[in-house]
Design an enzyme around this catalytic site. Structure first.
Site, short mmCIF file in Angstrom:
data_model
loop_
_atom_site.label_atom_id
_atom_site.label_comp_id
_atom_site.label_asym_id
_atom_site.label_seq_id
_atom_site.Cartn_x
_atom_site.Cartn_y
_atom_site.Cartn_z
N MET A 30 0.83 -1.20 0.00
CA MET A 30 0.00 0.00 0.00
C MET A 30 0.87 1.26 0.00
O MET A 30 0.40 2.36 0.32
CB MET A 30 -0.95 -0.01 1.20
CG MET A 30 -2.00 -1.09 1.13
SD MET A 30 -3.50 -0.76 2.08
CE MET A 30 -2.82 -0.60 3.73
N GLY A 31 2.15 1.07 -0.36
CA GLY A 31 3.04 2.24 -0.43
C GLY A 31 3.54 2.67 0.92
O GLY A 31 3.51 1.92 1.90
N LEU A 33 6.66 3.09 1.68
CA LEU A 33 7.56 1.95 1.84
C LEU A 33 8.64 2.21 2.88
O LEU A 33 9.18 3.31 3.00
CB LEU A 33 8.21 1.64 0.49
CG LEU A 33 7.25 1.35 -0.67
CD1 LEU A 33 8.03 1.00 -1.92
CD2 LEU A 33 6.27 0.23 -0.31
N HIS A 37 9.44 -3.48 3.57
CA HIS A 37 8.98 -3.67 2.19
C HIS A 37 10.15 -3.97 1.25
O HIS A 37 10.07 -4.86 0.40
CB HIS A 37 8.26 -2.42 1.68
CG HIS A 37 6.98 -2.10 2.37
ND1 HIS A 37 6.82 -1.00 3.19
CD2 HIS A 37 5.78 -2.72 2.36
CE1 HIS A 37 5.59 -0.96 3.64
NE2 HIS A 37 4.93 -1.99 3.16
N GLN A 61 -10.28 -2.69 2.50
CA GLN A 61 -9.78 -3.39 3.68
C GLN A 61 -9.69 -2.51 4.92
O GLN A 61 -9.26 -2.98 5.98
CB GLN A 61 -8.43 -4.04 3.39
CG GLN A 61 -7.27 -3.08 3.22
CD GLN A 61 -6.03 -3.80 2.71
OE1 GLN A 61 -5.98 -4.29 1.58
NE2 GLN A 61 -5.00 -3.88 3.56
N GLU A 150 5.84 -11.90 6.91
CA GLU A 150 5.36 -12.70 8.03
C GLU A 150 4.82 -11.84 9.17
O GLU A 150 4.14 -12.36 10.04
CB GLU A 150 6.48 -13.59 8.56
CG GLU A 150 6.80 -14.77 7.66
CD GLU A 150 7.83 -15.71 8.25
OE1 GLU A 150 8.60 -15.26 9.14
OE2 GLU A 150 7.87 -16.88 7.85
N LYS A 151 5.12 -10.54 9.17
CA LYS A 151 4.57 -9.69 10.23
C LYS A 151 3.05 -9.75 10.22
O LYS A 151 2.42 -9.79 11.28
CB LYS A 151 5.04 -8.25 10.07
CG LYS A 151 4.55 -7.35 11.23
CD LYS A 151 4.99 -5.92 11.06
CE LYS A 151 4.11 -5.18 10.10
NZ LYS A 151 2.76 -4.89 10.67
N VAL A 178 11.08 -7.71 9.53
CA VAL A 178 12.24 -6.84 9.72
C VAL A 178 11.97 -5.95 10.93
O VAL A 178 10.89 -5.36 11.05
CB VAL A 178 12.51 -5.99 8.46
CG1 VAL A 178 13.71 -5.07 8.68
CG2 VAL A 178 12.75 -6.90 7.26
N SER A 187 6.73 -0.94 10.42
CA SER A 187 5.36 -0.75 9.93
C SER A 187 5.19 0.71 9.54
O SER A 187 5.75 1.61 10.19
CB SER A 187 4.34 -1.11 11.02
OG SER A 187 3.03 -0.69 10.65
#
Length: 285
Positions: A30-31, A33, A37, A61, A150-151, A178, A187
């Protein structure tokens, strides 16, 4: 690097790659970054001949309109970073390209059971939006492989289930979470944290690590009791937990006797930011 804003452009690019028999990888985003990412981008770069990164803030979402409105849009900077990583194309469509008849009228993809647990229970409709847009991206880009972090562990399982159920010809790979040096998972929403909140934020990962150690003990504590301990520990640390859960890694259902491959998941509010994290745990035989 091509920057593609509409479906016909994307299809022309995809047709050219198909003529060259090129394998294609996709990293949906969703940018806004960050290095998490970019780690997924680097992983995907090694899995295919051509790499597409999608940037689309998917309104379907978001369960809170104010969260959608506030989500950072940084397309120009994102494209600079992606070009430096050797990305072949960025697909950055407007809402009307993805939902041409409006998001209210779009055909939706529902993944039962897993979409109703944990994040799904706290964010109604969220995973329908995720499954719908990812399914559409898979049909548009036609990737051979796609990489997800995986987050967002529940999202990863949901996408794998959708791919299996719908027989989509896409291999779904997982990218490791990460983290900052103090353990906080990267995030885009970390930008909402004040300096004081940022200092408290690593408590979520710390609590999950402490619970993982307890879970590995022989005999380990009751999972329900462990979840309550985790909730209290987060509250003491100044967070407002939505949940702490001990689940089977394969399907996110509560563990039964003999289950050894588990995952600890947690979600908590800290000011305007909602933090999520998880930690896999393999119990001794």
């Amino acid at each position: 690097m091509q920057i593609l804003h509409d479906v016909p452009q994307l299809r022309r690019a995809r047709a050219a790659w198909r003529q060259d028999h090129a394998r294609v990888a996709l990293v949906p985003t969703m940018g806004n970054l960050h290095d998490g990412h970019l780690a997924l981008v680097r992983q995907a770069r090694g899995l295919a001949d051509r790499l597409v990164v999608s940037i689309f803030v998917n309104p379907l979402q978001f369960d809170r309109p104010e969260d959608l409105a506030a989500y950072p849009r940084t397309l120009e900077e994102d494209c600079r970073r992606l070009e430096a990583e050797g990305v072949d194309a960025v697909f950055a469509p407007a809402d009307a390209q993805v939902y041409p008849r409006g998001r209210e009228n779009i055909t939706r993809v529902e993944v039962p059971v897993i979409s109703e647990l944990l994040e799904g229970a706290h964010r109604p409709g969220h995973f329908t939006g995720v499954a719908t847009v990812v399914c559409k991206l898979f049909h548009l880009v036609e990737p051979d492989v796609a990489v997800f972090g995986e987050k967002d562990f529940q999202q990863l399982l949901l996408i794998r289930r959708m791919v299996a159920d719908l027989d989509l010809p896409v291999r779904v790979e997982a990218g490791a979470t990460v983290r900052e040096a103090d353990g906080l998972a990267l995030s885009s929403r970390n930008a909402y944290l004040t300096p004081e909140e940022r200092a408290r934020a690593p408590a979520l990962y710390r609590v999950l690590r402490e619970l993982a150690g307890r879970l590995r003990a022989a005999p380990g504590p009751d999972p329900a009791a462990l979840e309550q301990e985790g909730m209290k520990a987060l509250e003491i640390s100044g967070l407002r937990p939505d949940y702490v859960a001990v689940r089977r890694r394969e399907d996110l259902l509560p563990p039964q006797e003999g289950d050894r491959h588990l995952v600890l998941l947690g979600a908590a509010w800290l000011g305007r930011a909602r933090l999520i994290d998880n930690l896999s745990v393999d119990l001794p035989a």
